[in-house]
Every structure is written in C-alpha cells, then in structure tokens.
Write a protein that holds these residues in place. Structure first.
Motif, short mmCIF file in Angstrom:
data_model
loop_
_atom_site.label_atom_id
_atom_site.label_comp_id
_atom_site.label_asym_id
_atom_site.label_seq_id
_atom_site.Cartn_x
_atom_site.Cartn_y
_atom_site.Cartn_z
N HIS A 197 0.81 -1.22 0.00
CA HIS A 197 0.00 0.00 0.00
C HIS A 197 0.84 1.27 0.00
O HIS A 197 0.37 2.33 0.40
CB HIS A 197 -1.02 -0.04 1.14
CG HIS A 197 -1.96 -1.18 0.97
ND1 HIS A 197 -3.02 -1.14 0.09
CD2 HIS A 197 -1.95 -2.44 1.49
CE1 HIS A 197 -3.63 -2.31 0.10
NE2 HIS A 197 -3.01 -3.12 0.93
N TRP A 242 -8.31 2.45 -4.98
CA TRP A 242 -8.10 1.04 -4.70
C TRP A 242 -8.98 0.61 -3.54
O TRP A 242 -9.59 1.43 -2.87
CB TRP A 242 -6.60 0.76 -4.47
CG TRP A 242 -6.30 -0.70 -4.56
CD1 TRP A 242 -5.71 -1.48 -3.60
CD2 TRP A 242 -6.59 -1.57 -5.65
NE1 TRP A 242 -5.63 -2.77 -4.04
CE2 TRP A 242 -6.17 -2.86 -5.28
CE3 TRP A 242 -7.20 -1.39 -6.90
CZ2 TRP A 242 -6.32 -3.97 -6.12
CZ3 TRP A 242 -7.36 -2.50 -7.73
CH2 TRP A 242 -6.92 -3.76 -7.33
N CYS A 293 -8.41 -0.30 -0.64
CA CYS A 293 -8.04 0.22 0.67
C CYS A 293 -8.47 1.68 0.85
O CYS A 293 -8.35 2.23 1.94
CB CYS A 293 -6.53 0.11 0.85
SG CYS A 293 -5.65 1.04 -0.42
N ASN A 338 -7.11 4.20 -0.94
CA ASN A 338 -6.05 5.08 -1.44
C ASN A 338 -6.05 5.08 -2.98
O ASN A 338 -6.68 4.22 -3.61
CB ASN A 338 -4.70 4.58 -0.90
CG ASN A 338 -3.56 5.53 -1.21
OD1 ASN A 338 -3.76 6.70 -1.52
ND2 ASN A 338 -2.34 5.02 -1.14
N CYS A 387 -1.93 2.90 -5.21
CA CYS A 387 -1.17 1.91 -4.42
C CYS A 387 -0.41 0.94 -5.33
O CYS A 387 -0.90 0.59 -6.41
CB CYS A 387 -2.13 1.01 -3.66
SG CYS A 387 -2.65 1.67 -2.14
ZN LIG Z 1 -3.67 0.39 -0.84
#
Ligand SMILES: [Zn+2]
Length: 320
Positions: free
Chosen positions: A164, A175, A177, A179, A182
């Motif tokens: 990440h 993405w 997550c 963010n 990444c």
């Molecule tokens: Zn990520």
C-alpha cells in the motif's frame, strides 16, 4: 541446541494448512483442508480439532506453541484480526484468544506475509540475512520485514504493509483500501486484470484474447505473462508497467531500510526471472542509492506449498 517443535496453522481464503515443524525447518506432520466457511468460533473449533489430531500422532514431541498465519492485518499484541478481504466473516475476531481457549497452549498470530518473511529468514532463501524484506505477489501484495531477527510490526501490528505504498501519485483509480495509486492496484493480480481490460479494448489483435480462449471471465495475470513471453505488445507493456512499479517499490525499500536481502514471493514468481525479477532489479538499481543497492541481494523466495505452515510455526519458535 536442542531441537524444538511448534505447530503451524496457515489459514488462507480457500485452504487451511496445518503442520508440526521443528526448529531446523523440517515438517513432521502436514495436512491441508478447505478453510471452514462457518462463523469464526465454529471454524476455529473445527481447525483446533484437526490440530489436536495431528499432535496426537507425535506423542513424544513436546509442542510448546502454536503459530497462526492469517491473510489480514493483525492488531498486536492482542492478536485481533481486523477486516480481512478474503475472509469477510473474520472481522474484529480476537483470534489469539479464541485459539488459546481451544488449544490450551500459547498461540502467536501474525499476518501471513510477516510469517513468510520469518520463514525465509530462518530457513529459506534469505537465511540469516538481516534486515530482510519480502514482497508476496498474488491477488493482493503483502509485505514483511525482519529486523534484528524479529518481525517488524510497528506500533500496533500494521508495519510492513508494503503493498500500500503510493506509487502513482496521479492515479484516479481508487483502490480497495481507499487510497489512489497503491502498488497493489498496479501490480497485484486484480490491478493487472483491470489494467489489461482497459488495454485489450484498444487492441483487438492482442494474443491475450487467444490465451483466454473465449472465456473472458477467466482472464488472469498469468495469461498476461504467457502472452508477454510470446512477444505480444500489449502484454509486454503491462508487464513493463508492473515491474516498473515493483522496482520503484523495491528501490523505496532499499533507500528506507538498507536491507541485506529483498525476496519476491507468491504465485506471480512463476512469471520467471526474465519477465519479472530481472526488470524489477534493473528498475530498483536506477532508483536507489548505489551503495545501498550493492549490498542488497534481490531474488525469489524459496516458498513452496508448505512455506505458510513453516512461517506460522516459525512465529511460535521465534517467541519460545
Ligand atoms: Zn492500498
């Protein structure tokens, strides 16, 4: 030094692997079973029963601890599974406590990539090389860092999340997550597949179409590798984007940690040296400090089907 024994449990999204390992890295007993898809309490009880069955087959071995590798971020030191994308039921589960209640032995739990890093450091391709960093390339990208013979966990267990790190500041693709840009979104297999579809729609003559054989749902990162090895332009472009991103990440790692060794592990290692490893090394060389690059060996991990069990057992052995 007297040989010690520990039990390793490697829980994956599909299969769970169990085994007894010794402190020389040998596996004495081994079993693979489908990961129970019940709620965590029931699943842990099913797994614990299988653990006891295997332990009973080695009555004269004193198994003092159990290690568990799990595909999620683990909140330490309490061994609590935070959200796990591959096993969504296991959210906020105090897994260390649950297994200790079933098994009546000390249990050590960690993220599977951390366990893999430890196994490579203890017995694998980076034996004794310290600091050691591992990148595990698969559906997602995991990371593990061993410093001073111990897994680096950070303040609360989240250390080592190398997948990440932001690689593309200009990315507009959010993405999983939350963010943008990444490493995992570029070089993890989901990221590769999504990028491949973008480019395939512009290249109706790409060999990747043929590799898919009409089954568009089957598109995998490995198919891109097959087409790239056959000289396909689009596949080679994707492979180049992937190895540039990984090489930049490896260079970041070299500049931050000054490691002795960086290992590449996981299913994507089947892409091979020429398509994957060598371009990563070349990109890392361009982007890292010369002196630090020179002392860092970059290679494939030893891995293997039983590596997860060894890593999990290693968690317990290294604490004993
Ligand atoms: Zn990520």
């Amino acid at each position: 030094m007297a040989i010690k024994y520990a039990f390793g449990i490697d829980i994956g999204g599909t299969n769970t692997k169990l085994g007894i390992a010794d402190s020389d890295g040998n596996i004495l007993r081994y079993k693979s079973m489908p990961t129970p898809q019940s709620p965590p309490d029931t699943s842990a009880a099913i797994i614990a029963d299988e653990v006891e069955n295997l332990i009973q087959k080695e009555p004269d071995k004193e198994i003092s601890g159990v290690g568990v590798g799990f595909p999620a971020a683990i909140i330490q030191p309490d061994g609590i599974v935070s959200a796990s994308p591959n096993l969504p039921l296991w959210c906020n589960v105090p897994l260390k406590k649950v297994f200790e209640e079933h098994l009546k032995r000390p249990v050590y739990i960690d993220n599977d990539a951390n366990a893999a890093a430890l196994a490579e450091y203890l017995w694998g391709a980076g034996k004794g090389e310290d600091p050691l960093v591992i990148y595990t390339l698969g559906t997602g990208i995991g990371g593990g860092i061993v410093i001073g013979g111990k897994i680096y966990r950070g303040a609360t267990g989240g250390g080592g999340g190398l997948g990440h790190q932001t690689i593309d500041l200009n990315s507009k693709k959010m993405w999983k997550c939350g963010n943008y840009g990444c490493l995992e979104g570029i070089a993890g297999s989901y990221g590769i597949i999504s990028r491949t579809w973008e480019l395939l729609n512009l290249d109706k003559g790409s060999l990747i179409w043929g590799v898919m054989g009409g089954d568009y749902g089957a598109l995998s990162a490995d198919m891109v590798a097959v087409a790239a090895k056959d000289g396909d332009k689009t596949a080679k472009l994707i492979a180049r984007e992937v190895t540039r991103a990984l090489g930049a990440a490896v260079a970041n790692t070299i500049n931050v940690f000054n490691p002795r060794c960086i290992l590449i592990a996981g299913g994507m290692t089947e892409w091979g040296k020429e398509l994957l490893l060598n371009p990563i090394i070349e990109e890392a060389r361009k982007r890292s400090f010369k002196g630090l690059f020179k002392v860092c060996r970059i290679g494939f991990a030893k891995g293997g089907a039983k590596a997860g069990v060894l890593g999990a057992a290693g968690l317990a052995l290294s604490e004993m």
